[in-house]
Design a protein around this motif. Structure first.
Motif, PDB file in Angstrom:
ATOM      1  N   VAL A 182       6.808  24.621  -0.092  1.00 40.03           N
ATOM      2  CA  VAL A 182       6.301  24.865  -1.441  1.00 40.03           C
ATOM      3  C   VAL A 182       6.921  23.883  -2.427  1.00 40.03           C
ATOM      4  O   VAL A 182       6.231  23.298  -3.280  1.00 40.03           O
ATOM      5  CB  VAL A 182       6.578  26.325  -1.862  1.00 40.03           C
ATOM      6  N   ARG A 183       8.224  23.669  -2.309  1.00 42.60           N
ATOM      7  CA  ARG A 183       8.925  22.751  -3.230  1.00 42.60           C
ATOM      8  C   ARG A 183       8.427  21.318  -3.093  1.00 42.60           C
ATOM      9  O   ARG A 183       8.106  20.654  -4.099  1.00 42.60           O
ATOM     10  CB  ARG A 183      10.433  22.816  -2.967  1.00 42.60           C
ATOM     11  N   LEU A 184       8.358  20.818  -1.879  1.00 43.96           N
ATOM     12  CA  LEU A 184       7.973  19.422  -1.663  1.00 43.96           C
ATOM     13  C   LEU A 184       6.533  19.150  -2.105  1.00 43.96           C
ATOM     14  O   LEU A 184       6.239  18.097  -2.683  1.00 43.96           O
ATOM     15  CB  LEU A 184       8.150  19.059  -0.189  1.00 43.96           C
ATOM     16  N   VAL A 185       5.657  20.094  -1.842  1.00 42.55           N
ATOM     17  CA  VAL A 185       4.258  19.910  -2.254  1.00 42.55           C
ATOM     18  C   VAL A 185       4.152  19.951  -3.782  1.00 42.55           C
ATOM     19  O   VAL A 185       3.370  19.201  -4.378  1.00 42.55           O
ATOM     20  CB  VAL A 185       3.361  20.965  -1.582  1.00 42.55           C
ATOM     21  N   SER A 186       4.940  20.793  -4.428  1.00 44.56           N
ATOM     22  CA  SER A 186       4.941  20.844  -5.897  1.00 44.56           C
ATOM     23  C   SER A 186       5.510  19.569  -6.497  1.00 44.56           C
ATOM     24  O   SER A 186       5.057  19.102  -7.549  1.00 44.56           O
ATOM     25  CB  SER A 186       5.745  22.058  -6.375  1.00 44.56           C
ATOM     26  N   MET A 213       0.847  -1.195   0.000  1.00 41.83           N
ATOM     27  CA  MET A 213       0.000   0.000   0.000  1.00 41.83           C
ATOM     28  C   MET A 213       0.883   1.246   0.000  1.00 41.83           C
ATOM     29  O   MET A 213       1.880   1.318   0.726  1.00 41.83           O
ATOM     30  CB  MET A 213      -0.909   0.006   1.232  1.00 41.83           C
ATOM     31  N   THR A 214       0.519   2.234  -0.794  1.00 40.44           N
ATOM     32  CA  THR A 214       1.263   3.479  -0.854  1.00 40.44           C
ATOM     33  C   THR A 214       1.139   4.229   0.462  1.00 40.44           C
ATOM     34  O   THR A 214       0.045   4.383   1.002  1.00 40.44           O
ATOM     35  CB  THR A 214       0.742   4.367  -1.998  1.00 40.44           C
ATOM     36  N   LYS A 215       2.254   4.707   0.961  1.00 33.89           N
ATOM     37  CA  LYS A 215       2.241   5.421   2.229  1.00 33.89           C
ATOM     38  C   LYS A 215       1.712   6.839   2.053  1.00 33.89           C
ATOM     39  O   LYS A 215       1.910   7.471   1.013  1.00 33.89           O
ATOM     40  CB  LYS A 215       3.653   5.462   2.823  1.00 33.89           C
ATOM     41  N   LYS A 216       1.031   7.333   3.085  1.00 32.31           N
ATOM     42  CA  LYS A 216       0.573   8.714   3.099  1.00 32.31           C
ATOM     43  C   LYS A 216       1.768   9.621   3.359  1.00 32.31           C
ATOM     44  O   LYS A 216       2.552   9.393   4.292  1.00 32.31           O
ATOM     45  CB  LYS A 216      -0.489   8.919   4.182  1.00 32.31           C
ATOM     46  N   LEU A 217       1.937  10.645   2.532  1.00 34.90           N
ATOM     47  CA  LEU A 217       3.057  11.566   2.665  1.00 34.90           C
ATOM     48  C   LEU A 217       2.665  12.738   3.550  1.00 34.90           C
ATOM     49  O   LEU A 217       1.631  13.375   3.328  1.00 34.90           O
ATOM     50  CB  LEU A 217       3.494  12.076   1.292  1.00 34.90           C
ATOM     51  N   LEU A 218       3.509  13.034   4.547  1.00 37.10           N
ATOM     52  CA  LEU A 218       3.206  14.108   5.498  1.00 37.10           C
ATOM     53  C   LEU A 218       4.322  15.154   5.528  1.00 37.10           C
ATOM     54  O   LEU A 218       5.507  14.817   5.439  1.00 37.10           O
ATOM     55  CB  LEU A 218       3.081  13.544   6.924  1.00 37.10           C
ATOM     56  N   ILE A 219       3.915  16.412   5.650  1.00 38.29           N
ATOM     57  CA  ILE A 219       4.789  17.481   6.124  1.00 38.29           C
ATOM     58  C   ILE A 219       4.197  17.942   7.447  1.00 38.29           C
ATOM     59  O   ILE A 219       2.999  18.227   7.536  1.00 38.29           O
ATOM     60  CB  ILE A 219       4.884  18.652   5.133  1.00 38.29           C
ATOM     61  N   CYS A 244      -1.006  28.961  -5.742  1.00 39.54           N
ATOM     62  CA  CYS A 244      -1.596  27.656  -6.060  1.00 39.54           C
ATOM     63  C   CYS A 244      -1.238  26.589  -5.033  1.00 39.54           C
ATOM     64  O   CYS A 244      -1.668  25.438  -5.158  1.00 39.54           O
ATOM     65  CB  CYS A 244      -1.136  27.200  -7.454  1.00 39.54           C
ATOM     66  N   PHE A 245      -0.454  26.957  -4.038  1.00 36.52           N
ATOM     67  CA  PHE A 245       0.007  25.992  -3.041  1.00 36.52           C
ATOM     68  C   PHE A 245      -1.134  25.186  -2.419  1.00 36.52           C
ATOM     69  O   PHE A 245      -1.064  23.948  -2.366  1.00 36.52           O
ATOM     70  CB  PHE A 245       0.817  26.717  -1.959  1.00 36.52           C
ATOM     71  N   PRO A 246      -2.229  25.820  -1.957  1.00 35.16           N
ATOM     72  CA  PRO A 246      -3.305  25.031  -1.348  1.00 35.16           C
ATOM     73  C   PRO A 246      -3.937  24.025  -2.300  1.00 35.16           C
ATOM     74  O   PRO A 246      -4.370  22.946  -1.885  1.00 35.16           O
ATOM     75  CB  PRO A 246      -4.326  26.096  -0.908  1.00 35.16           C
ATOM     76  N   ASN A 247      -3.989  24.376  -3.590  1.00 31.60           N
ATOM     77  CA  ASN A 247      -4.596  23.479  -4.584  1.00 31.60           C
ATOM     78  C   ASN A 247      -3.767  22.219  -4.804  1.00 31.60           C
ATOM     79  O   ASN A 247      -4.271  21.225  -5.318  1.00 31.60           O
ATOM     80  CB  ASN A 247      -4.766  24.205  -5.921  1.00 31.60           C
ATOM     81  N   LYS A 248      -2.498  22.270  -4.432  1.00 32.60           N
ATOM     82  CA  LYS A 248      -1.594  21.144  -4.655  1.00 32.60           C
ATOM     83  C   LYS A 248      -1.565  20.176  -3.476  1.00 32.60           C
ATOM     84  O   LYS A 248      -0.972  19.103  -3.578  1.00 32.60           O
ATOM     85  CB  LYS A 248      -0.177  21.657  -4.922  1.00 32.60           C
ATOM     86  N   LEU A 249      -2.175  20.570  -2.359  1.00 34.29           N
ATOM     87  CA  LEU A 249      -2.196  19.713  -1.180  1.00 34.29           C
ATOM     88  C   LEU A 249      -3.267  18.639  -1.302  1.00 34.29           C
ATOM     89  O   LEU A 249      -4.339  18.881  -1.862  1.00 34.29           O
ATOM     90  CB  LEU A 249      -2.470  20.538   0.083  1.00 34.29           C
ATOM     91  N   ARG A 250      -2.999  17.483  -0.735  1.00 31.66           N
ATOM     92  CA  ARG A 250      -4.035  16.459  -0.596  1.00 31.66           C
ATOM     93  C   ARG A 250      -5.070  16.918   0.426  1.00 31.66           C
ATOM     94  O   ARG A 250      -6.273  16.859   0.186  1.00 31.66           O
ATOM     95  CB  ARG A 250      -3.397  15.141  -0.156  1.00 31.66           C
ATOM     96  N   MET A 299      -0.847  16.898  -4.981  1.00 34.73           N
ATOM     97  CA  MET A 299      -2.066  16.192  -4.568  1.00 34.73           C
ATOM     98  C   MET A 299      -1.777  14.925  -3.759  1.00 34.73           C
ATOM     99  O   MET A 299      -2.655  14.090  -3.582  1.00 34.73           O
ATOM    100  CB  MET A 299      -2.934  15.839  -5.777  1.00 34.73           C
ATOM    101  N   GLN A 300      -0.572  14.793  -3.235  1.00 39.63           N
ATOM    102  CA  GLN A 300      -0.210  13.610  -2.451  1.00 39.63           C
ATOM    103  C   GLN A 300       0.135  13.918  -0.997  1.00 39.63           C
ATOM    104  O   GLN A 300       0.171  13.010  -0.172  1.00 39.63           O
ATOM    105  CB  GLN A 300       0.999  12.910  -3.088  1.00 39.63           C
ATOM    106  N   VAL A 301       0.387  15.184  -0.675  1.00 40.23           N
ATOM    107  CA  VAL A 301       0.914  15.540   0.643  1.00 40.23           C
ATOM    108  C   VAL A 301      -0.193  16.012   1.571  1.00 40.23           C
ATOM    109  O   VAL A 301      -0.990  16.894   1.231  1.00 40.23           O
ATOM    110  CB  VAL A 301       1.995  16.634   0.524  1.00 40.23           C
TER     111      VAL A 301
END
Length: 326
Positions: A113-117, A1-7, A143-149, A121-123
């Protein structure tokens, strides 16, 4: 199973340490980074505290980034002594003279910003302190919020019961402008573990004693940092939190982290628009729920109200059985 990515964005008090350990212990979670912000203590102390927790759990490979040292506007209030001057109960005798070399050179906001980009849609972003780094991130990249899971916040209050001012919760009171920006501009799925939610879903002090007396390095670390801290004193809390909610053990930031790690933890929630009050000597920093849609906002958040305490207890217990290998 793919792990959930967290910051994990943290001001690293004792409950932040507990929440970070919870994420590290979760088998289906990968912590991409820990970003540091002022709050429970100065940003330099926050960085050192995070490094200590990662060291105890033998997870030093996770990068740590230094972020905002003050609120978005003004000079801010004095740091809270809730968890001691250093954020971890003022019991640390050894300080690593080389700690700054272990902090990434990149600023926390740029890293966020870099890691989420890089992982669009995975973080999942878990915010455990004042929201300054998040507000700056959306200013750097609209656009940062739009890129967050999704986004999980520990902060705010639902009923005007404050813990540092008459009407405001600590994290929002420390930087109301940033809290306002985040709750206005982050349109990703957002889940809030408010102060009242945490306090109304308290565990017993008997559970706390069982928790910290486990035979593991993380449990011994937690026992040490809570040993002289008034925030973990049943007597001291009788004139503070207990006035509103009665006695109990509350690890505030762990409620937001638990919801992120296991969404089934949240049994009930309220979905509605919210706004952070910026004016006034009494209500500044208070989160207002708009349950009748008077603000005509185009997005809502989910405010947790009821927690599965059995599952929360299990996650807390597992979090202090570290180091563990995934």
């Amino acid at each position: 199973m793919t792990k959930k990515l967290l910051i994990i964005d943290t001001d690293s008090g004792i409950d932040d340490a507990q929440a970070l350990m919870m994420a590290l212990a979760a088998p289906d979670v990968e912590v991409l980074a820990v970003t540091c912000v002022f709050g429970n203590t100065a940003a330099a102390n926050v960085c050192q505290n995070v490094l200590r927790v990662l060291s105890v759990c033998e997870r030093q490979e996770i990068p740590v980034f230094r972020g905002s040292a003050c609120p978005l506007v003004g000079i801010g209030n004095l740091f809270s002594d809730h968890f001691g001057g250093d954020g971890l109960g003022d019991v640390m005798e050894y300080k690593d003279p080389l700690w700054e070399e272990k902090i990434q050179r990149e600023h926390a906001v740029n890293a966020m910003v870099r890691l989420v980009s890089e992982h669009e849609m995975q973080v999942s972003l878990v915010a455990l302190g004042p929201l300054t780094n998040l507000a700056l991130a959306v200013r750097l990249d609209p656009c940062f919020p739009n890129k967050l899971r999704d986004l999980y916040i520990m902060g705010g209050n639902m009923e005007g019961k404050g813990n540092v001012t008459l009407c405001a919760e600590f994290n929002f009171a420390m930087d109301p402008e940033s809290a306002y920006i985040v709750l206005e501009e982050f349109i990703c799925p957002t889940y809030i573990a408010s102060w009242e939610y945490s306090c109304r879903n308290a565990l017993t002090w008997e559970f706390f004693e069982e928790l910290i007396h486990q035979d593991a390095p993380a449990a011994r670390f937690m026992k040490m940092i809570t040993s002289k801290c008034w925030a973990y004193s049943k007597e001291a809390l009788k004139s503070k939190r207990d006035v509103f909610f009665g006695p109990g053990f509350v690890s505030y930031d762990s409620y937001a982290m638990a919801a992120c790690v296991d969404s089934s933890m949240v049994l009930e929630s309220i979905e509605c628009p919210v706004r952070v009050e910026l004016q006034g000597s009494i209500a500044r920093g208070m989160m207002v729920l708009d349950r009748t849609n008077q603000l005509k906002k185009n997005h809502s958040v989910k405010i947790m109200t009821k927690c599965d305490l059995t599952k929360l207890s299990r996650l807390l217990m597992e979090s202090l059985r570290q180091p563990c290998k995934k």
